[in-house]
Design a protein around this motif. Structure first.
Motif, short mmCIF file in Angstrom:
data_model
loop_
_atom_site.label_atom_id
_atom_site.label_comp_id
_atom_site.label_asym_id
_atom_site.label_seq_id
_atom_site.Cartn_x
_atom_site.Cartn_y
_atom_site.Cartn_z
N TYR A 1 0.85 -1.19 0.00
CA TYR A 1 0.00 0.00 0.00
C TYR A 1 0.89 1.24 0.00
N TYR B 1 0.77 5.43 0.90
CA TYR B 1 0.05 6.50 1.57
C TYR B 1 0.86 7.79 1.44
N GLN C 1 1.28 11.57 3.36
CA GLN C 1 0.94 12.36 4.55
C GLN C 1 1.47 13.77 4.38
N LEU D 1 -2.93 11.58 6.74
CA LEU D 1 -2.53 10.34 6.08
C LEU D 1 -3.61 9.91 5.11
N PHE E 1 -4.65 7.33 1.81
CA PHE E 1 -4.36 6.14 1.02
C PHE E 1 -4.28 6.51 -0.46
N GLN F 1 -3.14 0.43 -3.80
CA GLN F 1 -2.75 -0.87 -3.28
C GLN F 1 -2.46 -1.82 -4.43
N LEU G 1 5.31 13.38 3.25
CA LEU G 1 5.88 12.08 3.59
C LEU G 1 5.11 11.01 2.83
N PHE H 1 4.51 7.01 2.62
CA PHE H 1 4.71 5.75 3.33
C PHE H 1 4.25 4.59 2.48
N SER I 1 1.23 -6.04 3.90
CA SER I 1 0.43 -6.88 4.79
C SER I 1 0.32 -8.28 4.22
N GLN J 1 -1.38 -4.00 8.76
CA GLN J 1 -0.47 -3.38 7.80
C GLN J 1 0.77 -2.92 8.55
N PHE K 1 4.10 -0.60 8.34
CA PHE K 1 4.54 0.58 7.60
C PHE K 1 6.06 0.72 7.60
N GLY K 2 6.55 1.23 6.49
CA GLY K 2 7.96 1.56 6.39
C GLY K 2 8.24 2.91 7.03
N PRO K 3 9.50 3.32 7.04
CA PRO K 3 9.88 4.58 7.69
C PRO K 3 9.53 5.82 6.88
N ARG L 1 10.64 11.29 2.71
CA ARG L 1 10.22 12.69 2.79
C ARG L 1 10.59 13.39 1.49
#
Lengths: 114, 110
Positions: B33, B35, B37, B43, B45, B48, B88, B90, B94, B99, B101-103, B106
């Motif tokens: 997925y 996302y 932000q 945040l 979506f 997917q 950001l 992300f 899953s 789910q 999430f990665g770090p 940016r």
């Protein structure tokens, strides 16, 4: 189209229990309550989820009311590292194809102080 | 550490440019997925993929596209960048109920 309502912010003293409420009065019978948190600018982190029974794991407890219209996430002994935005999300459990996205609201900013 | 990796961590570019963000899901996860932000939108979506196929679309602009490769890593392509694309980004993966999430990456568009 908000499915959940959470207070914008809450304070908690370090070592005390943090109780974060969430209203989801329009929840459907097949929808679960999920909680995620996001520590500043990091990726959201899964905490816990439940359908109608109370759930507990190593991070938190989830209390869901009998009518399922609201729930409370409990962090039993909050630490400074629990300061984060906490998101309450309702969604169906993913089917085999894994389709079930997350719709994030504004969440609750929990500030844990010494 | 969620097991999801994203590169690069930071990206600074100019308006009108094109960038590619990369995501490696957790081992064995078939769903990826994306996302976005931003400060004003929270945040959101975007899209997917499940085992290489697009499965769901959210608020993804036509200037944005994504794909998932046979090794299950995914790329998000952002083109004709605008100042408002600064955010950001992300990636999450899953296997079943949660789910991870990665770090994040940016992106700053100047």
């Amino acid at each position: 189209d908000a499915k959940t309502t959470q207070p914008p912010s809450m304070d908690c003293a370090e070592g005390r229990a943090a109780n974060l409420p969430c209203n989801h009065s329009t929840i459907s019978g097949n929808e679960y309550v999920y909680w995620y948190r996001q520590i500043h600018s990091q990726g959201p982190q899964y905490i816990i989820h439940g359908l109608k029974n109370n759930e507990t794991n190593e991070m938190a407890s989830l209390i869901i009311t009998e009518d399922r219209k609201s729930s409370t996430l409990i962090l039993p002994h909050a630490t400074l590292r629990d300061t984060a935005v906490y998101y309450c999300i309702v969604r169906p459990l993913p089917m085999n194809s894994g389709y079930s996205t997350l719709t994030f609201g504004k969440g609750t900013m929990l500030l844990v102080s010494p | 550490d969620s097991g999801v990796t994203q590169t690069p961590k930071h990206l600074i570019t100019a308006t009108g440019q094109r960038v590619t963000l990369r995501c490696s899901p957790r081992s064995g996860d078939l769903s990826v997925y994306w996302y976005q932000q931003s400060l004003d939108q929270g945040l959101q979506f975007l899209i997917q993929y499940y085992n290489g196929e697009e499965r769901a679309k959210g608020n993804i602009l036509e200037r944005f596209s994504a794909q998932q490769f046979p090794d299950l890593h995914s790329e998000l392509n952002l083109s004709s960048l605008e100042l408002g694309d600064s955010a950001l980004y992300f990636c999450a993966s899953s296997r079943s109920n949660e789910q991870f999430f990665g770090p994040g990456t940016r992106l700053t568009v100047l």
